[in-house]
Structure formats: C-alpha cells, structure tokens
Design an enzyme around this catalytic site. Structure first.
Site, PDB file in Angstrom:
ATOM      1  N   GLU A  18       0.856  -1.204   0.000  1.00  0.00           N
ATOM      2  CA  GLU A  18       0.000   0.000   0.000  1.00  0.00           C
ATOM      3  C   GLU A  18       0.893   1.257   0.000  1.00  0.00           C
ATOM      4  OE1 GLU A  18      -2.182  -0.026   3.661  1.00  0.00           O
ATOM      5  OE2 GLU A  18      -3.504   1.630   3.124  1.00  0.00           O
TER       6      GLU A  18
ATOM      7  N   LYS B 141      -9.314   2.505  -1.989  1.00  0.00           N
ATOM      8  CA  LYS B 141      -9.599   1.792  -0.726  1.00  0.00           C
ATOM      9  C   LYS B 141     -10.968   2.185  -0.183  1.00  0.00           C
ATOM     10  CE  LYS B 141      -7.168   0.828   3.657  1.00  0.00           C
ATOM     11  NZ  LYS B 141      -5.955   1.153   4.427  1.00  0.00           N
TER      12      LYS B 141
ATOM     13  N   CYS C 210      -5.223  -3.350   2.244  1.00  0.00           N
ATOM     14  CA  CYS C 210      -4.980  -3.454   3.682  1.00  0.00           C
ATOM     15  C   CYS C 210      -6.256  -3.696   4.497  1.00  0.00           C
ATOM     16  CB  CYS C 210      -4.206  -2.235   4.160  1.00  0.00           C
ATOM     17  SG  CYS C 210      -3.253  -2.608   5.648  1.00  0.00           S
TER      18      CYS C 210
END
Ligand code: ACM
Length: 268
Positions: free
Chosen positions: A38, A109, A147
């Site tokens: 990330e 995300k 993540c």
C-alpha cells in the site's frame, strides 16, 4: 503462472527512492503478476495536506505509474501496487493494476483505517474483477483490495463472487491479525490471496508507526505458500496454478457458492 509479492520499506516522502528500490528488488525477475505494498510511492504517515499534495500523483500520468508501466512492459508482466492518488482536489489511498501494454486500472480503498480518514476520501469505485493474460495466453481473473479492507469479509467475497481467482492485497499492516485471518479469506472463497505488506517504521516529528512485514501468499485450500520475514526486503515469486481457484466444491455434496442460503442472509 508466476505470481508473488515485493515486500520492502517505502521511504516516506521520497517517491524517487521508492521507484529505485522497486526496480532494484525486481531486477530481472520473471513474473506474470507481482503485488507491491500500500502507498508504495509515498509512505504512510502523513502530517499535513501539503505532504499529500506533494507526494500524490494523478493516475495514469504520474511518475510512479510511468515507472511501473516501464517495468511491466520490459518484463511482460503485471504489477498491482498501492499508490497515493490525487484526483482534482481529492486524495485517495488507491491501488493500480498495470498491464504490460500500459493500460492501468484503479481501485480506491473502501475502508479507511484510523487517521487515514483525516487525509483520504473514501473509495468511490466499485469492486471489480480484472482479467490478465499470461505469457502462455491463459486468462486469469484478479481482484484488488487494500490493507484494512481485509477485516470486512464482504470485500473479498464480492471479488470472489465475481470470479476472482487471485485476490491481490497491497498492505501497510499495523495490527497482528491479518496474516492469520487471510487463511479464512482464502479458504472461505477458495481463491489465492497475495498480501504484500511493508516493513519498518514511518517516523515523523509528530509520531511514528510500525509495520509488521510477513507478507503472505495463500492457496485456495488455505495453505500458506509463502510467509515473508518481519523486517527484511523480499521478492517472492511462486509457480501457482490459478485454475485451482475455479473449483468451489468442498466435497461431493457441498459447494461454497451453490450452498449459500441467500434467502436467509437478509438485505445488505
Ligand atoms: C491499514 O489499513 N493500512 C492498516
């Protein structure tokens, strides 16, 4: 196919150094699909909006995307990497799937973690599976999540129900759970998962944060095919058979998808 991860420590605030490190660690390695951590261009621990402005880039025009495109073009492989994205006056914690021909797909995300909520806008693009074509012409469906998305099982499930065979997971993990939990994400969806985590710390005058390394690759049966070290750089590329993820049978009477009792799951 040859698939794996590149685990390293992005230097906060130095995208050029990070590109250099990525090039060096990849070297002449051959891969069909390589997953990077990330925010691999920028580092993680932001202190103000000016840093975000300086370290983010527009997709696909920025330097980081150009460097990844060049690597993919030379190696005839695909890279999925976390990236600090700027779009207009908004910033996203994003990932890109870079094809050898220069095509780039973006994911933003969906589930922002902790202080990320201060800096980034929430992802606003649908979860989508993308097909890649291997050097032997086989087509493989891949999905991206970033993540903390892991703790919402709907993320991996949505990608798997769309046919993802490999869930690619750029990460900057700080808690101790994910590497163990990916066993469930892989097994319950019968997919390969590749979690590319970063190592080291981001240290700023106003705080610091440590990351847990130990990137993992899991098979559709929940076997750990690779587990990286806590603190060292590592590029692991394995031979996997993506068609192992197509069979959703648990035994002769149970199938992970057709046995779902959707009528009883309620709405949403
Ligand atoms: C995280 O989502 N970077 C913990």
């Amino acid at each position: 196919m040859r698939a794996g991860y590149l685990q390293f420590r992005p230097v906060f605030g130095d995208p050029e150094a990070n590109i250099k490190k990525i090039r060096k660690l990849i070297g002449k390695k051959k891969f069909d699909l390589l997953v990077l951590p990330e925010l691999a261009n920028s580092g993680y621990l932001f202190s103000n909006k000016n840093e975000l402005k300086e370290l983010s880039e527009e997709i696909p025009r920025g330097k980081f995307c150009s460097a990844l495109t060049e690597i993919c073009n030379k190696s005839n492989g695909h890279i999925i990497s976390g990236i600090c994205e700027r779009s207009g006056n908004k910033f996203y914690n994003s990932s890109v799937l870079v094809y050898p021909d220069g095509k780039i797909i973006t994911y933003r995300k969906l589930h922002l973690f902790n202080t990320e909520k201060k800096w980034f806008s929430k992802g606003n693009l649908p979860l989508k599976v993308n097909e890649i074509r291997l050097q032997n012409s086989e087509r493989v469906k891949t999905g991206m999540m970033i993540c903390f998305d892991w703790i919402f099982p709907e993320t991996a499930r949505t990608l798997a129900l769309q046919g993802a065979q490999i869930i690619c997971h750029p990460s900057n993990l700080v808690m101790q759970y994910c590497q163990r939990a990916m066993f469930a994400r892989a097994l319950e969806n019968h997919v390969f998962t590749i979690t590319a985590n970063r190592t080291g710390k981001d240290v700023k005058s106003d705080g610091e944060i440590s990351f847990t390394g130990q990137s993992v690759i899991l098979s559709p049966k929940g076997n750990y095919l690779s587990k990286g070290p806590k603190n060292r750089d590592e590029c692991v590329i394995l031979n996997i058979n993506p068609s192992d993820a197509l069979n959703k049978n648990i035994n002769s009477k149970n199938n992970l998808y057709s046995d779902r009792r959707k009528d009883f799951y309620g709405i949403n």
